[in-house]
Enzyme design. Structure first.
Site, PDB file in Angstrom:
ATOM      1  CE  LYS A   1     -25.452 -48.812 -45.529  1.00 40.29           C
ATOM      2  NZ  LYS A   1     -25.773 -50.139 -45.073  1.00 40.29           N
TER       3      LYS A   1
ATOM      4  CD  GLU B   1     -26.827 -50.351 -49.615  1.00 36.46           C
ATOM      5  OE1 GLU B   1     -27.289 -50.859 -48.559  1.00 36.46           O
ATOM      6  OE2 GLU B   1     -26.280 -51.387 -50.463  1.00 36.46           O
TER       7      GLU B   1
ATOM      8  CD  GLU C   1     -25.093 -57.274 -43.828  1.00 35.38           C
ATOM      9  OE1 GLU C   1     -25.793 -56.849 -44.970  1.00 35.38           O
ATOM     10  OE2 GLU C   1     -24.139 -56.729 -43.356  1.00 35.38           O
TER      11      GLU C   1
ATOM     12  CD  GLU D   1     -27.421 -47.785 -40.988  1.00 30.95           C
ATOM     13  OE1 GLU D   1     -26.214 -47.513 -40.862  1.00 30.95           O
ATOM     14  OE2 GLU D   1     -27.761 -49.012 -41.444  1.00 30.95           O
TER      15      GLU D   1
END
Length: 348
Positions: free
Chosen positions: A325, A330, A273, A322
């Site tokens: 999150k 985030e 990541e 997203e």
């Protein structure tokens, strides 16, 4: 007749040479240009279907993907796609898999063997499990036995030469990270990590590491230049006389130095990541995210000062924003909006 024969064998030799050069070219292209993949997280209530996601990846020449759990719809969508997959064993599954070989065999049967047309590359047994993290420390005792059982299940399925089994850690396990040559693990994680890295060395699997210069930068702005974190500077000369062009290289090499001090000098690192948020927090803009990720794709081809000329297999987090999150930043790591439109131009 003799001249004809000579010409014939000369032609054969030329064809063989051309074929060898073609093979080398293909291998080289695969090793460099296909080095960057994406992390496909699904913590959003507005994301496209897995089939649409796979089509999007194909359209953008994304040839590698990481997912964090064995979502069956995603696995079905990946069948026949030629996208190489890193499949995650979620942390809550570790205890069951560590408890028995039978449980591990069932997990591999359901999520790997039942999907023969998916190109599995790695299985990541747990993500960021560490005795230092309150949210994952309860899984510490399960990682190594789960690794062993999943590896045995993969081997029993006849896939041991195709799929490598590892775990993903984060760089908070480093006690010393500067200069990179002095990189060392924290003393309170050594007893946890050493058996894991020994196991990976014995099986020929890489260590998966989540590397975020963004967090290093915002936690230490007084000492770290933003352009150094974004791959945009001429770099710095660290003690020992080595020039580091960017913070990403420095973090990866600190991890390599720590592995060497732990007796795992042959272990390769895959960056499982990395990324930069485009909104919602400190130093978060679309331009910063674009700069980091576009420079990253180019720079991972070159290798680090500790491993020059050896491309770094890297996965950008993440594919989409997203919205489920937290905290706010985030939610904003995506290369694409949920409607599949690119947030900014980026070439794979």
């Amino acid at each position: 007749m003799s001249c004809t024969v000579n010409r014939f064998f000369s032609s054969i030799s030329t064809l063989r040479l051309l074929w060898a050069l073609l093979v080398i070219l293909v291998i080289t292209l695969d090793f460099t240009d296909a080095q960057t993949g994406v992390c496909y997280g699904r913590l959003g209530d507005n994301l496209p279907s897995p089939a649409e996601v796979v089509a999007l990846c194909n359209q953008n020449n994304i040839r590698r993907m990481r997912i964090y759990d064995p979502d069956q719809a995603t696995l079905r969508a990946l069948a026949g796609s030629n996208i190489e997959l890193t499949l995650g064993v979620p942390n809550p599954d570790l205890q069951s898999i560590a408890a028995s070989q039978s449980n591990a065999n069932t997990w591999i049967q359901n999520n790997v063997r039942n999907h023969p047309n998916v190109r599995f590359r790695y299985i990541a047994v747990g993500n960021e499990v560490s005795p230092l993290r309150g949210d994952t420390s309860r899984y510490v005792n399960f990682v190594l036995p789960a690794l062993r059982n999943i590896r045995a299940a993969v081997s029993s399925a006849g896939l041991g030469n195709q799929i490598r089994v590892s775990t993903s850690i984060e760089t908070g396990v480093l006690g010393t990270s500067f200069p990179p040559a002095d990189g060392a693990f924290r003393s309170d994680v050594n007893s946890y990590l050493r058996p894991i890295t020994d196991f990976l060395v014995s099986t020929g699997a890489p260590l998966l590491v989540n590397v975020y210069p963004y967090f290093s930068y915002i936690g230490n702005k007084a000492q770290i230049d933003l352009q150094y974190a974004l791959f945009n500077s001429d770099g710095i000369v660290v003690p020992g006389g080595i020039r580091y062009q960017n913070l990403f290289y420095a973090i990866v090499d600190a991890m390599y130095a720590a592995l060497e001090k732990s007796g795992a000098e042959t272990l390769e690192i895959v960056v499982s990541e990395t990324g930069w948020p485009s909104a919602g927090g400190d130093t978060t803009t679309v331009d910063f995210a674009r700069t980091y990720n576009t420079n990253l794709v180019r720079r991972v081809r070159d290798g680090t000062p500790k491993r020059p000329g050896r491309a770094i297999e890297t996965y950008i987090f993440g594919l989409f924003d997203e919205n489920q999150k937290s905290p706010e930043f985030e939610k904003n790591f995506g290369l694409f909006f949920p409607n599949r439109q690119p947030k900014y131009p980026i070439s794979f």
